[in-house]
Design a protein around this motif. Structure first.
Motif, PDB file in Angstrom:
ATOM      1  N   ASP A  90       0.812  -1.218   0.000  1.00 49.93           N
ATOM      2  CA  ASP A  90       0.000   0.000   0.000  1.00 49.93           C
ATOM      3  C   ASP A  90       0.846   1.268   0.000  1.00 49.93           C
ATOM      4  O   ASP A  90       0.479   2.251  -0.647  1.00 49.93           O
ATOM      5  CB  ASP A  90      -0.957   0.016   1.205  1.00 49.93           C
ATOM      6  N   ASP A  91       1.985   1.262   0.714  1.00 50.37           N
ATOM      7  CA  ASP A  91       2.805   2.470   0.756  1.00 50.37           C
ATOM      8  C   ASP A  91       3.438   2.755  -0.614  1.00 50.37           C
ATOM      9  O   ASP A  91       3.575   3.915  -1.020  1.00 50.37           O
ATOM     10  CB  ASP A  91       3.867   2.399   1.855  1.00 50.37           C
TER      11      ASP A  91
ATOM     12  N   LYS B 124       2.064   1.848  -3.520  1.00 48.08           N
ATOM     13  CA  LYS B 124       0.934   2.297  -4.341  1.00 48.08           C
ATOM     14  C   LYS B 124       0.627   3.768  -4.064  1.00 48.08           C
ATOM     15  O   LYS B 124       0.400   4.553  -4.990  1.00 48.08           O
ATOM     16  CB  LYS B 124      -0.292   1.437  -4.053  1.00 48.08           C
ATOM     17  N   ALA B 125       0.647   4.155  -2.800  1.00 47.22           N
ATOM     18  CA  ALA B 125       0.374   5.550  -2.439  1.00 47.22           C
ATOM     19  C   ALA B 125       1.439   6.484  -3.001  1.00 47.22           C
ATOM     20  O   ALA B 125       1.122   7.561  -3.515  1.00 47.22           O
ATOM     21  CB  ALA B 125       0.285   5.695  -0.919  1.00 47.22           C
TER      22      ALA B 125
END
Length: 89
Positions: A29-30, A32-33
């Protein structure tokens, strides 16, 4: 077929919708962010990719410090950045 079509140059990126990234999947997720933020910053003009100083393979300064390469320079680029291995034919 009617003889009315004219060839023109087309130049666009994220901001014009001409370029988009594939969905950011199969990553933490990090990551992707960060990827999503990077695309947003490039689209908004906050993140400039070709900013000097840039030197070519011979060490010659091609783009002075702080100068942003414009579309004309990008479309006619005929040199490789220092540190890149390879040759342009």
């Amino acid at each position: 077929m009617a003889g009315t079509w004219k060839s023109t140059d087309v130049w666009g990126g994220f901001d014009s919708g001409m370029l988009e990234m594939s969905p950011f999947t199969n990553m933490p997720d990090d990551v992707k962010a960060l990827a999503t933020k990077t695309v947003a910053d490039i689209t908004a003009g906050k993140n400039k990719i070709f900013v000097g100083p840039l030197t070519d393979q011979s060490g010659k300064l091609q783009l002075p410090a702080g100068k942003i390469m414009d579309d004309g320079q990008l479309s006619s680029l005929q040199w490789l950045v220092e540190g890149i291995q390879g040759k342009l034919s």
